[in-house]
Design an enzyme around this catalytic site. Sequence first.
Site, mmCIF file in Angstrom:
data_model
loop_
_atom_site.group_PDB
_atom_site.id
_atom_site.type_symbol
_atom_site.label_atom_id
_atom_site.label_comp_id
_atom_site.label_asym_id
_atom_site.label_seq_id
_atom_site.Cartn_x
_atom_site.Cartn_y
_atom_site.Cartn_z
ATOM 1 N N GLU A 1 45.607 48.285 61.606
ATOM 2 C CA GLU A 1 44.388 47.792 62.271
ATOM 3 C C GLU A 1 43.815 46.564 61.573
ATOM 4 O O GLU A 1 42.992 45.851 62.149
ATOM 5 C CB GLU A 1 43.340 48.917 62.380
ATOM 6 C CG GLU A 1 42.500 49.179 61.128
ATOM 7 C CD GLU A 1 43.225 49.995 60.063
ATOM 8 O OE1 GLU A 1 44.459 50.095 60.106
ATOM 9 O OE2 GLU A 1 42.536 50.512 59.167
ATOM 10 N N CYS B 1 46.240 55.804 56.708
ATOM 11 C CA CYS B 1 45.712 55.970 55.359
ATOM 12 C C CYS B 1 45.040 57.334 55.187
ATOM 13 O O CYS B 1 45.712 58.356 55.204
ATOM 14 C CB CYS B 1 44.781 54.816 55.011
ATOM 15 S SG CYS B 1 44.438 54.676 53.249
ATOM 16 N N HIS C 1 47.694 49.690 56.703
ATOM 17 C CA HIS C 1 46.642 49.604 57.724
ATOM 18 C C HIS C 1 46.990 48.622 58.847
ATOM 19 O O HIS C 1 46.615 47.444 58.765
ATOM 20 C CB HIS C 1 45.335 49.142 57.072
ATOM 21 C CG HIS C 1 44.705 50.187 56.223
ATOM 22 N ND1 HIS C 1 43.670 50.980 56.661
ATOM 23 C CD2 HIS C 1 44.985 50.597 54.960
ATOM 24 C CE1 HIS C 1 43.316 51.829 55.702
ATOM 25 N NE2 HIS C 1 44.101 51.613 54.660
#
Lengths: 223, 81
Positions: A196, A84, A194
């Site tokens: 994560e 990002c 994302h």
Amino acid sequence: MRFGVLRFPGTCDEVDAQLACERVGEAVILWHGDRDLQGVDAVVVPGGFSYGDYLRVGAIARFAPIMESVIAFAREGGPVLGICNGFQVLCEAGLLPGALLPNKTLRFVCRQVDLVVERADTVFTNACAEGERLSIPAKHTTGCWYAPPALHEQVEANGQVLLRYAPGESFNGSLADVAGVRNEAGNVFGLMPHPEHAVDPLTGSTDGLKLFQSIANSVAAHV
Amino acid sequence: MSRRVRVLVRPKAGILDPQGQAVERALPALGFDGVANVHVGRLIELDVEDPSRVGEMCEKLLANPLIEDYEIVDAAPAHGG
């Protein structure tokens, strides 16, 4: 192996990135004002709003002291993952091709998106299968990947696009539905969604973990 | 003596400019017809001792030459310059 996760003023996803890295290895947070990468094997430039997104997204973070070391690390072939805002920073730093423009709708969008793995023979996708779909959340206002026609052609010809939004999934207007692109050498990769945030069954998908696992596999193979 | 310089940054021609499009759509809704090719950019004002270096500043930081054009306008001597 050990990951280093950068923290700029305004970064907000570094803790999730650290926790994701810790599922496949060790991870330390690296402060933007430091220059020491502490001997990490891979660097993650996480999401957020580094330096308040002033001027342009990623424009100021690129000049942080830690980025000098990250750029040198990348030039030596060290794996660097930008997520990002991290993707935006790496583009501004010239480590990745293209730039991120405002979403075509001008709206902030936060939702789960399906991505298609274009290549599985890379540092960042070797734990995936080619053509596999990954379900990963995306949340951004400035995620429309763009490159001038000649550069885009070169990026496609070199096989630098590793992830695309699945048909109908792109909401930001990215050229050729590009969700994630790597550098020519193959050791730097950035994506808008994302991974994560998709590492625990509690939050619905663990597909993001495959990208972190890929980096760990790659580092282990080279040690 | 420093000079007041304005840097006008705008999206390159042909680049998706949703802000410009949004403004272009809003104007007729307010009764302002006959408006086309609206683009939204940034204005950066700075006092500089050496205006010849502003181009380099644009290339390195103030603009992203991949997606933006910039124009440097020499405004006037800076106040108290």
